[in-house]
Motif scaffolding. Sequence first.
Motif, PDB file in Angstrom:
ATOM      1  N   ALA A 118      58.776  77.800  12.610  1.00  0.00           N
ATOM      2  CA  ALA A 118      59.948  78.420  13.227  1.00  0.00           C
ATOM      3  C   ALA A 118      59.787  78.598  14.732  1.00  0.00           C
ATOM      4  O   ALA A 118      60.726  78.976  15.422  1.00  0.00           O
ATOM      5  CB  ALA A 118      60.224  79.768  12.573  1.00  0.00           C
ATOM      6  N   ARG A 119      58.628  78.316  15.246  1.00  0.00           N
ATOM      7  CA  ARG A 119      58.378  78.390  16.688  1.00  0.00           C
ATOM      8  C   ARG A 119      58.077  76.984  17.215  1.00  0.00           C
ATOM      9  O   ARG A 119      57.774  76.082  16.422  1.00  0.00           O
ATOM     10  CB  ARG A 119      57.198  79.322  16.980  1.00  0.00           C
ATOM     11  N   PRO A 120      58.147  76.761  18.522  1.00  0.00           N
ATOM     12  CA  PRO A 120      57.864  75.420  19.068  1.00  0.00           C
ATOM     13  C   PRO A 120      56.493  74.920  18.629  1.00  0.00           C
ATOM     14  O   PRO A 120      55.501  75.646  18.676  1.00  0.00           O
ATOM     15  CB  PRO A 120      57.922  75.653  20.580  1.00  0.00           C
ATOM     16  N   THR A 176      58.912  64.423  23.105  1.00  0.00           N
ATOM     17  CA  THR A 176      60.368  64.367  23.205  1.00  0.00           C
ATOM     18  C   THR A 176      60.990  63.693  21.992  1.00  0.00           C
ATOM     19  O   THR A 176      60.560  62.625  21.577  1.00  0.00           O
ATOM     20  CB  THR A 176      60.763  63.577  24.470  1.00  0.00           C
ATOM     21  N   ASP A 177      62.014  64.320  21.439  1.00  0.00           N
ATOM     22  CA  ASP A 177      62.755  63.690  20.353  1.00  0.00           C
ATOM     23  C   ASP A 177      64.094  63.161  20.867  1.00  0.00           C
ATOM     24  O   ASP A 177      64.497  63.424  22.001  1.00  0.00           O
ATOM     25  CB  ASP A 177      62.969  64.687  19.210  1.00  0.00           C
ATOM     26  N   MET A 178      64.793  62.428  20.014  1.00  0.00           N
ATOM     27  CA  MET A 178      66.037  61.780  20.426  1.00  0.00           C
ATOM     28  C   MET A 178      67.103  62.775  20.881  1.00  0.00           C
ATOM     29  O   MET A 178      67.913  62.473  21.757  1.00  0.00           O
ATOM     30  CB  MET A 178      66.566  60.917  19.277  1.00  0.00           C
ATOM     31  N   THR A 179      67.106  63.962  20.318  1.00  0.00           N
ATOM     32  CA  THR A 179      68.162  64.913  20.680  1.00  0.00           C
ATOM     33  C   THR A 179      68.056  65.370  22.131  1.00  0.00           C
ATOM     34  O   THR A 179      69.045  65.818  22.702  1.00  0.00           O
ATOM     35  CB  THR A 179      68.143  66.144  19.760  1.00  0.00           C
ATOM     36  N   TYR A 180      66.868  65.250  22.724  1.00  0.00           N
ATOM     37  CA  TYR A 180      66.735  65.613  24.140  1.00  0.00           C
ATOM     38  C   TYR A 180      67.618  64.714  25.002  1.00  0.00           C
ATOM     39  O   TYR A 180      68.337  65.188  25.895  1.00  0.00           O
ATOM     40  CB  TYR A 180      65.277  65.491  24.587  1.00  0.00           C
ATOM     41  N   PHE A 231      60.707  71.271  17.209  1.00  0.00           N
ATOM     42  CA  PHE A 231      60.542  70.566  18.481  1.00  0.00           C
ATOM     43  C   PHE A 231      60.781  71.511  19.651  1.00  0.00           C
ATOM     44  O   PHE A 231      61.788  72.222  19.702  1.00  0.00           O
ATOM     45  CB  PHE A 231      61.492  69.374  18.569  1.00  0.00           C
ATOM     46  N   THR A 232      59.856  71.492  20.600  1.00  0.00           N
ATOM     47  CA  THR A 232      59.931  72.392  21.749  1.00  0.00           C
ATOM     48  C   THR A 232      61.212  72.173  22.544  1.00  0.00           C
ATOM     49  O   THR A 232      61.853  73.128  22.972  1.00  0.00           O
ATOM     50  CB  THR A 232      58.700  72.194  22.654  1.00  0.00           C
ATOM     51  N   ASP A 233      61.608  70.925  22.756  1.00  0.00           N
ATOM     52  CA  ASP A 233      62.810  70.684  23.562  1.00  0.00           C
ATOM     53  C   ASP A 233      64.064  71.206  22.871  1.00  0.00           C
ATOM     54  O   ASP A 233      64.996  71.666  23.531  1.00  0.00           O
ATOM     55  CB  ASP A 233      62.949  69.204  23.948  1.00  0.00           C
ATOM     56  N   VAL A 234      64.106  71.165  21.539  1.00  0.00           N
ATOM     57  CA  VAL A 234      65.262  71.686  20.811  1.00  0.00           C
ATOM     58  C   VAL A 234      65.396  73.189  21.059  1.00  0.00           C
ATOM     59  O   VAL A 234      66.492  73.706  21.296  1.00  0.00           O
ATOM     60  CB  VAL A 234      65.135  71.391  19.303  1.00  0.00           C
ATOM     61  N   VAL A 235      64.263  73.899  21.038  1.00  0.00           N
ATOM     62  CA  VAL A 235      64.273  75.336  21.276  1.00  0.00           C
ATOM     63  C   VAL A 235      64.625  75.641  22.736  1.00  0.00           C
ATOM     64  O   VAL A 235      65.489  76.476  23.025  1.00  0.00           O
ATOM     65  CB  VAL A 235      62.904  75.947  20.924  1.00  0.00           C
ATOM     66  N   ARG A 294      71.534  75.412  17.420  1.00  0.00           N
ATOM     67  CA  ARG A 294      72.893  75.540  16.876  1.00  0.00           C
ATOM     68  C   ARG A 294      73.437  74.211  16.370  1.00  0.00           C
ATOM     69  O   ARG A 294      74.416  74.181  15.597  1.00  0.00           O
ATOM     70  CB  ARG A 294      73.833  76.094  17.949  1.00  0.00           C
ATOM     71  N   ASP A 295      72.827  73.096  16.778  1.00  0.00           N
ATOM     72  CA  ASP A 295      73.277  71.780  16.323  1.00  0.00           C
ATOM     73  C   ASP A 295      72.621  71.366  15.010  1.00  0.00           C
ATOM     74  O   ASP A 295      72.918  70.286  14.484  1.00  0.00           O
ATOM     75  CB  ASP A 295      73.004  70.733  17.399  1.00  0.00           C
TER      76      ASP A 295
END
Length: 307
Positions: free
Chosen positions: A102-104, A109-113, A161-165, A171-172
Amino acid sequence: TEIYTLSLHDALPISDPNCVPCKTSTRRACLDAMGYHTAADIPNYWRYAHDFVLQDHMFEPVQSWSLPSHLFMVSEWSAICSNPYRPSSCTNNTAYNNQPTARPQYAWTDMTYLLHRFKVSWRYYVAAGRAPDCEQASQMTCAPVRQSAQHPSVWNPLVGFTDVVQDGQQRDIRPARNFYQSAKSGRLPSVSWVVPTSRVSEHPPALVSAGQSYVTGLVNAIMQGRDWKSTAIFLAWDDWGGFYDQVVPPAVDVNGYGMRVPGIVISPYARRGFIDHQTLSFDAYNKFIEDDFLDHQRLNPDRKSVV
Protein backbone atom coordinates in the motif's frame (compact mmCIF):
# COMPACT_ATOMS: atom_id res chain seq x y z
CA THR A 1 -7.31 -12.56 -18.35
CA GLU A 2 -7.01 -8.90 -19.06
CA ILE A 3 -8.58 -6.67 -21.67
CA TYR A 4 -6.99 -3.54 -23.00
CA THR A 5 -9.55 -1.10 -24.41
CA LEU A 6 -8.14 1.84 -26.29
CA SER A 7 -10.68 4.83 -26.43
CA LEU A 8 -17.52 -5.48 -31.20
CA HIS A 9 -19.49 -6.64 -34.76
CA ASP A 10 -22.35 -8.58 -33.35
CA ALA A 11 -22.55 -9.00 -29.59
CA LEU A 12 -22.32 -12.63 -28.47
CA PRO A 13 -24.56 -14.45 -25.98
CA ILE A 14 -23.21 -14.87 -22.46
CA SER A 15 -23.33 -18.61 -21.83
CA ASP A 16 -24.05 -20.35 -18.56
CA PRO A 17 -20.59 -21.08 -17.05
CA ASN A 18 -20.97 -24.83 -16.51
CA CYS A 19 -18.58 -27.55 -17.58
CA VAL A 20 -19.76 -30.10 -20.10
CA PRO A 21 -20.79 -33.14 -17.99
CA CYS A 22 -18.41 -36.08 -18.07
CA LYS A 23 -19.89 -38.95 -20.06
CA THR A 24 -17.88 -41.69 -18.40
CA SER A 25 -18.98 -43.61 -15.36
CA THR A 26 -16.23 -42.51 -12.96
CA ARG A 27 -14.61 -39.18 -12.17
CA ARG A 28 -11.19 -40.83 -12.39
CA ALA A 29 -11.73 -41.49 -16.08
CA CYS A 30 -12.48 -37.78 -16.64
CA LEU A 31 -9.03 -36.57 -15.62
CA ASP A 32 -6.32 -36.21 -18.25
CA ALA A 33 -2.80 -34.86 -18.41
CA MET A 34 -2.90 -33.56 -21.99
CA GLY A 35 -6.28 -31.96 -22.49
CA TYR A 36 -7.38 -29.31 -24.95
CA HIS A 37 -10.46 -27.28 -25.86
CA THR A 38 -12.31 -27.44 -29.15
CA ALA A 39 -14.64 -24.89 -30.75
CA ALA A 40 -17.57 -26.58 -29.02
CA ASP A 41 -15.97 -25.93 -25.61
CA ILE A 42 -15.12 -22.26 -26.18
CA PRO A 43 -17.49 -21.04 -28.91
CA ASN A 44 -17.18 -17.32 -28.15
CA TYR A 45 -13.38 -17.31 -28.08
CA TRP A 46 -13.45 -19.31 -31.32
CA ARG A 47 -15.81 -16.74 -32.84
CA TYR A 48 -13.57 -13.84 -31.83
CA ALA A 49 -10.56 -15.57 -33.39
CA HIS A 50 -12.55 -16.25 -36.57
CA ASP A 51 -14.02 -12.76 -36.91
CA PHE A 52 -10.96 -10.79 -35.87
CA VAL A 53 -7.23 -11.50 -35.34
CA LEU A 54 -5.61 -14.46 -33.59
CA GLN A 55 -1.99 -14.02 -32.46
CA ASP A 56 -0.47 -17.50 -32.49
CA HIS A 57 3.06 -16.48 -31.45
CA MET A 58 2.29 -14.45 -28.34
CA PHE A 59 4.51 -15.32 -25.37
CA GLU A 60 4.41 -14.29 -21.74
CA PRO A 61 7.38 -11.98 -21.08
CA VAL A 62 9.08 -14.07 -18.38
CA GLN A 63 9.54 -17.69 -17.34
CA SER A 64 7.93 -17.09 -14.00
CA TRP A 65 4.60 -16.57 -12.24
CA SER A 66 1.70 -14.10 -12.43
CA LEU A 67 3.12 -11.05 -10.63
CA PRO A 68 6.12 -10.48 -12.97
CA SER A 69 3.81 -10.86 -15.98
CA HIS A 70 1.48 -8.19 -14.63
CA LEU A 71 4.38 -5.88 -13.82
CA PHE A 72 5.55 -6.33 -17.41
CA MET A 73 2.03 -5.61 -18.63
CA VAL A 74 2.14 -2.09 -17.20
CA SER A 75 5.87 -1.31 -17.11
CA GLU A 76 7.85 -3.80 -19.25
CA TRP A 77 9.95 -4.85 -16.25
CA SER A 78 9.93 -6.78 -12.97
CA ALA A 79 12.43 -5.75 -10.32
CA ILE A 80 13.19 -5.28 -6.63
CA CYS A 81 14.15 -1.80 -5.41
CA SER A 82 16.20 -1.14 -2.27
CA ASN A 83 14.96 2.47 -2.27
CA PRO A 84 11.39 3.08 -3.49
CA TYR A 85 12.32 6.63 -4.54
CA ARG A 86 15.45 5.79 -6.56
CA PRO A 87 14.97 3.91 -9.85
CA SER A 88 18.72 3.27 -9.94
CA SER A 89 18.33 1.09 -6.84
CA CYS A 90 16.15 -1.41 -8.72
CA THR A 91 17.57 -4.70 -9.95
CA ASN A 92 16.01 -7.18 -12.34
CA ASN A 93 14.01 -9.85 -10.54
CA THR A 94 11.30 -12.21 -11.73
CA ALA A 95 11.32 -14.88 -9.03
CA TYR A 96 11.33 -13.28 -5.59
CA ASN A 97 8.30 -12.21 -3.62
CA ASN A 98 8.25 -8.54 -4.62
CA GLN A 99 4.58 -8.20 -3.70
CA PRO A 100 2.95 -4.79 -4.19
CA THR A 101 2.22 -2.92 -0.98
CA ALA A 102 0.00 0.00 0.00
CA ARG A 103 3.05 2.27 0.08
CA PRO A 104 5.50 3.10 -2.75
CA GLN A 105 7.61 0.08 -3.61
CA TYR A 106 8.32 -0.01 -7.35
CA ALA A 107 10.61 2.92 -8.13
CA TRP A 108 10.95 2.40 -11.88
CA THR A 109 8.62 4.07 -14.36
CA ASP A 110 5.41 2.43 -15.51
CA MET A 111 3.30 3.24 -18.56
CA THR A 112 0.83 5.36 -16.61
CA TYR A 113 3.56 7.93 -15.93
CA LEU A 114 3.75 8.77 -19.64
CA LEU A 115 -0.02 8.75 -19.99
CA HIS A 116 -0.35 11.14 -17.06
CA ARG A 117 2.46 13.39 -18.30
CA PHE A 118 0.93 13.73 -21.76
CA LYS A 119 -2.65 14.01 -20.46
CA VAL A 120 -3.88 10.74 -21.95
CA SER A 121 -6.77 9.39 -19.90
CA TRP A 122 -6.46 5.89 -18.43
CA ARG A 123 -8.09 3.54 -15.93
CA TYR A 124 -7.03 0.26 -14.36
CA TYR A 125 -10.26 -1.58 -13.55
CA VAL A 126 -10.03 -4.27 -10.86
CA ALA A 127 -12.80 -6.73 -10.01
CA ALA A 128 -13.34 -7.01 -6.25
CA GLY A 129 -13.20 -10.47 -4.71
CA ARG A 130 -10.55 -13.11 -4.34
CA ALA A 131 -7.19 -12.83 -6.06
CA PRO A 132 -6.47 -15.73 -8.45
CA ASP A 133 -3.02 -16.48 -7.02
CA CYS A 134 -1.18 -16.72 -3.71
CA GLU A 135 1.01 -13.91 -2.40
CA GLN A 136 4.15 -16.08 -2.46
CA ALA A 137 5.51 -17.48 -5.71
CA SER A 138 6.45 -20.72 -3.95
CA GLN A 139 2.94 -21.38 -2.59
CA MET A 140 0.71 -23.88 -4.31
CA THR A 141 -2.24 -23.28 -1.98
CA CYS A 142 -3.10 -20.51 0.45
CA ALA A 143 -5.93 -18.83 2.28
CA PRO A 144 -8.08 -16.55 0.10
CA VAL A 145 -6.24 -13.35 -0.82
CA ARG A 146 -8.25 -10.15 -1.08
CA GLN A 147 -8.39 -8.21 -4.33
CA SER A 148 -9.87 -4.78 -4.92
CA ALA A 149 -9.09 -1.52 -6.71
CA GLN A 150 -7.25 0.00 -3.75
CA HIS A 151 -5.82 -3.20 -2.29
CA PRO A 152 -2.42 -4.21 -3.71
CA SER A 153 -2.31 -7.75 -5.04
CA VAL A 154 -0.64 -9.96 -7.64
CA TRP A 155 -2.99 -8.66 -10.33
CA ASN A 156 -3.15 -5.08 -9.05
CA PRO A 157 0.51 -3.95 -8.91
CA LEU A 158 -0.04 -0.32 -9.97
CA VAL A 159 -0.93 0.61 -6.38
CA GLY A 160 2.70 -0.04 -5.46
CA PHE A 161 4.36 2.15 -8.12
CA THR A 162 6.02 5.26 -6.72
CA ASP A 163 5.06 7.45 -9.68
CA VAL A 164 1.39 6.46 -9.35
CA VAL A 165 1.42 7.63 -5.72
CA GLN A 166 3.45 10.79 -6.37
CA ASP A 167 1.29 11.86 -9.31
CA GLY A 168 -1.94 11.25 -7.42
CA GLN A 169 -3.04 8.62 -9.92
CA GLN A 170 -4.50 6.17 -7.39
CA ARG A 171 -7.90 7.57 -8.33
CA ASP A 172 -7.45 6.04 -11.80
CA ILE A 173 -7.41 2.54 -10.31
CA ARG A 174 -11.14 1.82 -10.19
CA PRO A 175 -13.58 -0.97 -9.33
CA ALA A 176 -14.52 -3.07 -12.37
CA ARG A 177 -18.18 -2.06 -12.07
CA ASN A 178 -17.13 1.42 -13.19
CA PHE A 179 -15.98 -0.07 -16.50
CA TYR A 180 -19.50 -1.18 -17.40
CA GLN A 181 -20.89 2.25 -16.52
CA SER A 182 -18.30 4.01 -18.69
CA ALA A 183 -18.79 1.61 -21.60
CA LYS A 184 -22.55 2.08 -21.53
CA SER A 185 -22.31 5.86 -21.45
CA GLY A 186 -19.56 6.04 -24.10
CA ARG A 187 -17.08 7.56 -21.68
CA LEU A 188 -14.29 5.02 -21.61
CA PRO A 189 -10.80 6.51 -21.14
CA SER A 190 -8.23 6.32 -23.91
CA VAL A 191 -6.45 3.36 -22.30
CA SER A 192 -7.97 0.75 -19.98
CA TRP A 193 -6.85 -2.44 -18.33
CA VAL A 194 -9.54 -4.76 -16.96
CA VAL A 195 -8.58 -7.37 -14.37
CA PRO A 196 -10.87 -10.22 -13.26
CA THR A 197 -11.41 -11.84 -9.90
CA SER A 198 -10.44 -15.46 -9.24
CA ARG A 199 -13.82 -17.00 -10.10
CA VAL A 200 -13.67 -15.85 -13.72
CA SER A 201 -9.88 -15.75 -14.17
CA GLU A 202 -9.53 -19.20 -15.81
CA HIS A 203 -6.79 -19.81 -13.25
CA PRO A 204 -7.28 -23.39 -11.98
CA PRO A 205 -9.62 -24.46 -10.50
CA ALA A 206 -11.78 -21.72 -12.08
CA LEU A 207 -13.76 -22.82 -15.13
CA VAL A 208 -12.67 -21.70 -18.59
CA SER A 209 -16.37 -21.42 -19.43
CA ALA A 210 -16.86 -18.94 -16.56
CA GLY A 211 -13.96 -16.84 -17.84
CA GLN A 212 -15.35 -16.91 -21.38
CA SER A 213 -18.73 -15.67 -20.15
CA TYR A 214 -17.07 -12.87 -18.17
CA VAL A 215 -14.94 -11.76 -21.12
CA THR A 216 -17.97 -11.90 -23.43
CA GLY A 217 -19.82 -9.56 -21.06
CA LEU A 218 -16.94 -7.05 -21.18
CA VAL A 219 -16.66 -7.21 -24.96
CA ASN A 220 -20.43 -6.90 -25.40
CA ALA A 221 -20.45 -3.83 -23.15
CA ILE A 222 -17.97 -2.16 -25.51
CA MET A 223 -19.70 -3.34 -28.69
CA GLN A 224 -23.01 -1.95 -27.53
CA GLY A 225 -21.55 1.41 -26.50
CA ARG A 226 -20.61 4.48 -28.52
CA ASP A 227 -16.86 3.86 -28.11
CA TRP A 228 -16.86 0.65 -30.15
CA LYS A 229 -16.16 2.33 -33.49
CA SER A 230 -12.81 3.66 -32.19
CA THR A 231 -11.76 0.73 -30.00
CA ALA A 232 -9.09 -1.95 -30.12
CA ILE A 233 -9.32 -4.75 -27.57
CA PHE A 234 -6.33 -6.92 -26.76
CA LEU A 235 -7.30 -10.11 -24.96
CA ALA A 236 -4.36 -11.66 -23.11
CA TRP A 237 -3.61 -14.47 -20.65
CA ASP A 238 -0.58 -14.12 -18.36
CA ASP A 239 0.55 -17.72 -17.78
CA TRP A 240 -2.55 -19.92 -17.65
CA GLY A 241 -2.01 -20.81 -14.00
CA GLY A 242 -0.93 -24.38 -14.64
CA PHE A 243 -1.99 -24.95 -18.25
CA TYR A 244 0.99 -25.38 -20.54
CA ASP A 245 1.81 -25.10 -24.22
CA GLN A 246 4.12 -27.33 -26.26
CA VAL A 247 5.97 -24.58 -28.18
CA VAL A 248 9.48 -23.88 -26.92
CA PRO A 249 9.72 -20.12 -26.12
CA PRO A 250 12.38 -18.00 -27.85
CA ALA A 251 15.31 -16.98 -25.66
CA VAL A 252 15.42 -13.18 -25.94
CA ASP A 253 17.13 -12.15 -22.70
CA VAL A 254 17.81 -13.33 -19.15
CA ASN A 255 14.09 -13.29 -18.34
CA GLY A 256 12.60 -15.30 -21.15
CA TYR A 257 10.27 -15.33 -23.02
CA GLY A 258 7.97 -17.53 -21.06
CA MET A 259 5.52 -19.98 -22.56
CA ARG A 260 3.21 -19.27 -25.48
CA VAL A 261 -0.17 -17.86 -24.49
CA PRO A 262 -3.25 -16.92 -26.53
CA GLY A 263 -3.65 -13.43 -27.94
CA ILE A 264 -6.73 -12.05 -29.69
CA VAL A 265 -7.23 -8.58 -31.19
CA ILE A 266 -10.88 -7.48 -31.41
CA SER A 267 -11.58 -4.24 -33.26
CA PRO A 268 -13.48 -2.72 -36.18
CA TYR A 269 -10.02 -2.20 -37.68
CA ALA A 270 -8.94 -5.84 -37.32
CA ARG A 271 -8.54 -7.99 -40.45
CA ARG A 272 -11.27 -10.62 -40.40
CA GLY A 273 -9.95 -14.15 -39.90
CA PHE A 274 -6.31 -13.05 -39.91
CA ILE A 275 -3.68 -15.08 -38.03
CA ASP A 276 -0.76 -12.95 -36.88
CA HIS A 277 2.44 -15.02 -36.84
CA GLN A 278 4.66 -12.28 -35.40
CA THR A 279 6.64 -13.30 -32.33
CA LEU A 280 5.27 -10.96 -29.67
CA SER A 281 5.10 -10.44 -25.95
CA PHE A 282 3.36 -8.00 -23.60
CA ASP A 283 5.75 -5.19 -24.51
CA ALA A 284 3.85 -5.05 -27.83
CA TYR A 285 0.80 -3.72 -25.96
CA ASN A 286 2.84 -0.91 -24.47
CA LYS A 287 4.42 -0.14 -27.83
CA PHE A 288 0.95 0.16 -29.35
CA ILE A 289 -0.02 2.66 -26.64
CA GLU A 290 3.19 4.63 -27.20
CA ASP A 291 2.69 4.73 -30.96
CA ASP A 292 -1.03 5.50 -30.88
CA PHE A 293 -1.20 8.01 -28.06
CA LEU A 294 2.33 9.22 -27.28
CA ASP A 295 3.77 10.05 -30.71
CA HIS A 296 6.09 7.00 -30.65
CA GLN A 297 7.87 8.06 -27.46
CA ARG A 298 9.30 5.14 -25.53
CA LEU A 299 9.07 4.28 -21.87
CA ASN A 300 12.42 4.15 -20.08
CA PRO A 301 11.82 2.12 -16.90
CA ASP A 302 15.22 3.05 -15.41
CA ARG A 303 14.23 6.62 -14.66
CA LYS A 304 11.38 9.05 -14.96
CA SER A 305 11.98 10.06 -18.52
CA VAL A 306 11.14 9.28 -22.11
CA VAL A 307 13.58 8.26 -24.81
